[in-house]
Design a protein around this motif. Structure first.
Motif, PDB file in Angstrom:
ATOM      1  N   ASN A 338       0.836  -1.200   0.000  1.00 38.68           N
ATOM      2  CA  ASN A 338       0.000   0.000   0.000  1.00 38.68           C
ATOM      3  C   ASN A 338       0.876   1.256   0.000  1.00 38.68           C
ATOM      4  OD1 ASN A 338       1.012  -0.225   2.539  1.00 38.68           O
ATOM      5  ND2 ASN A 338      -0.963  -0.129   3.603  1.00 38.68           N
ATOM      6  N   GLN A 339       1.921   1.242  -0.793  1.00 35.62           N
ATOM      7  CA  GLN A 339       2.880   2.336  -0.828  1.00 35.62           C
ATOM      8  C   GLN A 339       2.236   3.641  -1.296  1.00 35.62           C
ATOM      9  OE1 GLN A 339       6.398   1.430  -3.044  1.00 35.62           O
ATOM     10  NE2 GLN A 339       7.381   3.410  -2.601  1.00 35.62           N
ATOM     11  N   SER A 340       1.284   3.556  -2.195  1.00 30.84           N
ATOM     12  CA  SER A 340       0.621   4.772  -2.689  1.00 30.84           C
ATOM     13  C   SER A 340      -0.093   5.496  -1.557  1.00 30.84           C
ATOM     14  CB  SER A 340      -0.365   4.418  -3.804  1.00 30.84           C
ATOM     15  OG  SER A 340       0.316   3.846  -4.911  1.00 30.84           O
ATOM     16  N   ARG A 341      -0.769   4.721  -0.701  1.00 29.02           N
ATOM     17  CA  ARG A 341      -1.463   5.339   0.426  1.00 29.02           C
ATOM     18  C   ARG A 341      -0.463   5.968   1.391  1.00 29.02           C
ATOM     19  NH1 ARG A 341      -4.602   1.576   4.599  1.00 29.02           N
ATOM     20  NH2 ARG A 341      -2.427   1.254   5.234  1.00 29.02           N
ATOM     21  N   GLN A 342       0.653   5.300   1.644  1.00 30.14           N
ATOM     22  CA  GLN A 342       1.648   5.834   2.555  1.00 30.14           C
ATOM     23  C   GLN A 342       2.306   7.084   1.991  1.00 30.14           C
ATOM     24  OE1 GLN A 342       4.100   2.441   2.968  1.00 30.14           O
ATOM     25  NE2 GLN A 342       2.732   1.376   4.400  1.00 30.14           N
ATOM     26  N   ASP A 343       2.571   7.091   0.702  1.00 32.99           N
ATOM     27  CA  ASP A 343       3.145   8.283   0.079  1.00 32.99           C
ATOM     28  C   ASP A 343       2.192   9.464   0.185  1.00 32.99           C
ATOM     29  OD1 ASP A 343       5.365   6.834  -0.550  1.00 32.99           O
ATOM     30  OD2 ASP A 343       4.784   6.467  -2.652  1.00 32.99           O
ATOM     31  N   ALA A 344       0.899   9.186   0.022  1.00 33.85           N
ATOM     32  CA  ALA A 344      -0.093  10.260   0.138  1.00 33.85           C
ATOM     33  C   ALA A 344      -0.135  10.813   1.568  1.00 33.85           C
ATOM     34  CB  ALA A 344      -1.468   9.752  -0.281  1.00 33.85           C
TER      35      ALA A 344
END
Length: 460
Positions: A338-344
């Protein structure tokens, strides 16, 4: 025949050739004007005492003490790991007999599991609550400075209304005496007094009554507004002091108004006011958002958990011993999916931190602009005060003396004497307004600069 005037030249003897009855009319009038006392209402509430009582009884300051303790406790709690988990289970029990010694796989298992923090998340959480606790202390500075300013402004409104009533009493005494004189002159047919003159004086008295209503309304409203800081109405017998203590407004600056104003003139507002508690609150908010950013970054790290268990087995039906089991295990989550969520989340935290830094600069600019306006206003008020004290007050007093001298020499009318003294009352009222506005402006400047100087001194 020789009389002593009631003006500053108290030993000057003035020859009077006017009829004694006329002189007896004007002398009580002027004696009333110059000796009218301030009405006593019992014990007087000074500005310094009013501020101290407001700070002492302020519920928000008391509540902030509990909030500070709460953040301190949360900071201490953040250093600890999550609670360990214990489990107990009966495993592999046969369903054909439900006997614990029937099958070798049957066991009674007890396990212990401990989860570890995700990276340094606990440390950053602890730091965040520490900053929040510091913020409560800064909020106390803001609250105390704000209380001093608001109580001072309210007290000054009360002071002005009270002194205004005294000036109105003087004006009423003058107009009343003038009405009596014009009535007497008109009824006796003395001079050129007409009924129109009587109506003008009555109209002035009616207008004065409206001024009384406004002054008493301002007095009652200011007193009621002052009582809200103490949680109870002020006693009816309580009065305000007869003068403004300018040193009490800057009491945290050693009570030296001149030194305070001199330091303001030589300081650069946008530099000094960076240390104002209102601005520091935005700096602390930036620090809080920085810790939130660190916490968001820690969410990209894996979270580990360790567990251990012990399995007990009973002997078999024939009495043969069975070995017990010990198990060890490790668990780890995989935050990579879930890297996209963490980056956001990281991007949002970084944006909030940048916004807080911008808010700090905006607040400093706002405080500096207010300081410039107040300094300019105070300078103008000081010039007006100097003009009144050096010229206007003396000129109006000289005019009053001249009109009285002319009256006693039968070259002026009583109306001219009264009007000259009414003009002096108006000048005194204008000077009172200037003094109150100067005190209010000084209170606004004290709100800006006093806590800033305290914080600036503590950092040096």
């Amino acid at each position: 025949m020789c009389y002593f005037t009631v003006f500053p030249k108290v030993n000057e003897c003035v020859k009077v050739y006017r009829k004694p009855r006329a002189l007896f009319t004007v002398l009580p009038l002027l004696l009333l004007y110059f000796s009218f006392p301030l009405k006593g209402y019992g014990q007087a509430l000074s500005l310094e005492h009013a501020v101290q009582l407001a700070i002492q009884h302020d519920p928000q300051l008391k509540g902030n003490a509990h909030r500070e303790q709460g953040f301190k406790a949360q900071s201490d709690a953040a250093t600890y790991w999550e609670n360990p988990q214990i489990s107990a289970s009966l495993q592999n029990l046969p369903t054909d007999g439900f006997a614990v010694n029937q099958e070798p796989m049957t066991q009674f298992k007890v396990g212990l599991k401990q989860q570890l923090p995700r990276g340094d998340e606990n440390y950053y959480t602890q730091q965040k609550y520490k900053v929040m606790g510091e913020g409560v202390l800064i909020e106390n500075q803001v609250r105390e400075a704000w209380l001093k300013k608001e109580v001072t402004l309210t007290w000054l409104n009360w002071f002005y209304a009270t002194r205004r009533i005294v000036l109105l009493d003087k004006e009423k005494a003058l107009l009343t005496q003038l009405l009596d004189f014009t009535n007497s002159s008109y009824s006796q047919g003395v001079g050129s007094t007409s009924q129109q003159d009587i109506l003008k004086v009555r109209l002035a008295l009616l207008s004065l009554e409206d001024k009384y209503v406004q002054a008493y309304q301002q007095n009652n409203e200011a007193k009621a507004a002052l009582s809200k800081w103490y949680g109870a109405p002020l006693e009816a017998s309580l009065s305000v002091t007869s003068s403004i203590d300018f040193a009490a407004i800057v009491q945290n600056y050693k009570g030296d108004v001149s030194a305070f104003l001199n330091d303001i003139d030589t300081a650069e507002p946008f530099t000094v006011l960076q240390h104002h508690p209102e601005a520091i609150l935005f700096q602390l908010q930036s620090k809080i958002e920085a810790q939130n950013l660190n916490i968001a970054r820690e969410q990209t790290k894996s979270k580990w958990a360790f567990e251990a268990s012990y399995g007990y087995r009973q002997d078999d039906e024939n009495g043969m011993s069975r070995a017990d089991f010990v198990s060890f295990g490790v668990q780890v989550d995989l935050p990579f999916f879930n890297q996209s969520r963490q980056d956001a989340s990281i991007s949002a935290a970084a944006s909030r931190m940048s916004a807080s830094e911008t808010d700090f600069r905006l607040k400093v600019n706002d405080l500096g602009s207010k300081a410039d306006v107040l300094i300019t206003r105070l300078s103008g008020l000081s010039e007006r005060k100097a003009l009144y004290e050096a010229v206007l007050i003396d000129e109006t007093k000289q005019l009053s003396e001249a009109e009285l001298t002319a009256y006693t020499n039968d070259t002026a009318d009583i109306t001219d004497v009264v009007n000259a003294n009414l003009m002096l009352v108006k000048v005194q009222d204008d000077l009172l307004k200037i003094d109150v506005e100067r005190a209010k402006t000084l209170a606004e400047l004290a709100y800006l600069y006093l806590p800033s100087h305290i914080n600036l001194s503590s950092t040096e």
